[in-house]
Write a protein that holds these residues in place. Structure first.
Motif, short mmCIF file in Angstrom:
data_model
loop_
_atom_site.label_atom_id
_atom_site.label_comp_id
_atom_site.label_asym_id
_atom_site.label_seq_id
_atom_site.Cartn_x
_atom_site.Cartn_y
_atom_site.Cartn_z
N ALA A 55 38.54 24.52 37.10
CA ALA A 55 36.96 24.56 37.44
C ALA A 55 36.24 25.52 36.43
N PHE A 56 35.15 25.41 36.25
CA PHE A 56 34.48 25.84 35.10
C PHE A 56 33.41 27.15 35.68
N HIS A 57 33.54 28.42 35.02
CA HIS A 57 32.41 29.49 35.55
C HIS A 57 32.20 30.17 34.36
N LYS A 58 30.62 30.00 34.06
CA LYS A 58 30.09 30.53 32.82
C LYS A 58 30.00 32.20 33.18
N MET A 59 30.75 32.98 32.26
CA MET A 59 30.57 34.54 32.29
C MET A 59 30.61 35.02 30.79
N TRP A 67 31.79 39.20 36.26
CA TRP A 67 33.14 39.48 36.68
C TRP A 67 32.92 39.58 38.36
N LYS A 68 32.14 40.10 38.83
CA LYS A 68 32.00 39.81 40.35
C LYS A 68 31.61 38.64 40.90
N SER A 69 30.93 38.00 40.14
CA SER A 69 30.58 36.57 40.37
C SER A 69 31.94 35.74 40.20
N ALA A 70 32.62 35.81 39.12
CA ALA A 70 33.81 35.15 38.90
C ALA A 70 34.90 35.19 39.88
N SER A 72 34.39 36.12 43.20
CA SER A 72 33.76 35.41 44.19
C SER A 72 33.95 33.85 44.13
N SER A 73 33.55 33.18 43.08
CA SER A 73 33.87 32.17 42.86
C SER A 73 34.95 31.19 42.94
N ALA A 74 36.12 31.87 42.07
CA ALA A 74 37.42 31.68 42.24
C ALA A 74 37.99 31.88 43.61
N ILE A 75 37.65 32.69 44.84
CA ILE A 75 38.07 32.64 45.97
C ILE A 75 37.37 31.51 46.71
#
Length: 251
Positions: A55-59, A67-70, A72-75
């Motif tokens: 899955a992709f997450h722009k950061m 980093w906090k968003s990434a 949270s997104s992974a979990i």
């Protein structure tokens, strides 16, 4: 069974080069991967190769909010995070050190060092709270211990990663968190020209193999294979190691 079955990883700089290769190699071993990159097109291209596992997450690795968003997104997507691969990196073009601008210096340390600092600070607390250990893999460089002219501050940034890897391993070992780094030789990725100051051609590659006992520059799968091993249970008692993947260059 894959060597990383049931594991979840975050891989930064996953839109190209080592990051894309590591993401795909991990997925091939049964791992779910959040592919993180500031380049959305590159990250999404990596994910298309295996959308069931990636899955992709722009950061931006220099942003604590990202980093906090990434994390949270992974979990949210995968339920946990077992592995952090701090791969995102940058360099300026090989040139005399007195010509390196302050902006170039700052960018190298922001991405290569601050990015690792922020990543570890964001990832470690959830790993400790989960209580099942975990793995951090930092992508450093042979330049960390064998620096050469023209890339002084890039090499210094990787030296900081090399040193931090050992310190992190010592500090978080009691939590069964292993921390290692991979130190590649110059490789045929998008940064070849920046590292060498010349075009990436077969002729120019040969100029960098005379002092490599195995007679070639690095390949992406040299690094991805090392990362899979370090992330797997086969390396369960290996921590604080800066593994040179360099065909003997640093001998």
């Amino acid at each position: 069974m894959g060597r990383l079955d049931g594991k979840v990883a975050i891989v930064t700089g996953g839109g190209s080069g080592f990051g894309a290769g590591i993401s795909l190699a991990f997925a091939g071993e049964g791992c779910k991967v959040l592919v993180c990159d500031i380049n959305a097109a590159g990250g999404e291209a990596t994910v298309k190769s295996d959308p069931s596992s990636l899955a992709f997450h722009k950061m931006d690795v220099t942003s604590s909010a990202d980093w906090k968003s990434a994390i949270s997104s992974a979990i949210e997507k995968f339920g946990r995070i077992d592995i952090l691969v701090n791969n995102a990196g940058t360099s300026y073009i090989n040139k005399p050190t007195v010509e390196v601008t302050e902006e170039e210096f700052q960018k190298v340390f922001d991405v290569n060092v601050k990015g690792v600092y922020l990543g570890c600070n964001a990832w470690v607390p959830q790993a400790i709270e989960r209580g099942e250990g975990g793995v951090i893999i930092n992508i450093a460089s042979v330049g960390a211990t064998r620096p050469r002219p023209g890339l002084v501050w890039y090499n210094a940034s990787k030296g900081a990663v090399w040193n931090a890897t050992k310190g992190l391993a010592a500090e978080y070992g009691p939590h069964q968190i292993r921390v290692n780094s991979i130190c590649p030789l110059v490789t045929g990725t998008g940064l070849f020209s920046a590292f060498t100051g010349m075009e990436d051609t077969p002729e120019n590659r040969k100029k960098f193999t005379s002092n490599v006992p195995m007679g070639r520059i690095g390949e992406v799968d040299d690094v991805t294979a090392a990362c899979v091993f370090m992330a797997s249970s086969e390396a369960k008692f290996i921590t604080g190691v800066n593994l040179e993947v360099d065909g003997g260059r640093c001998i």
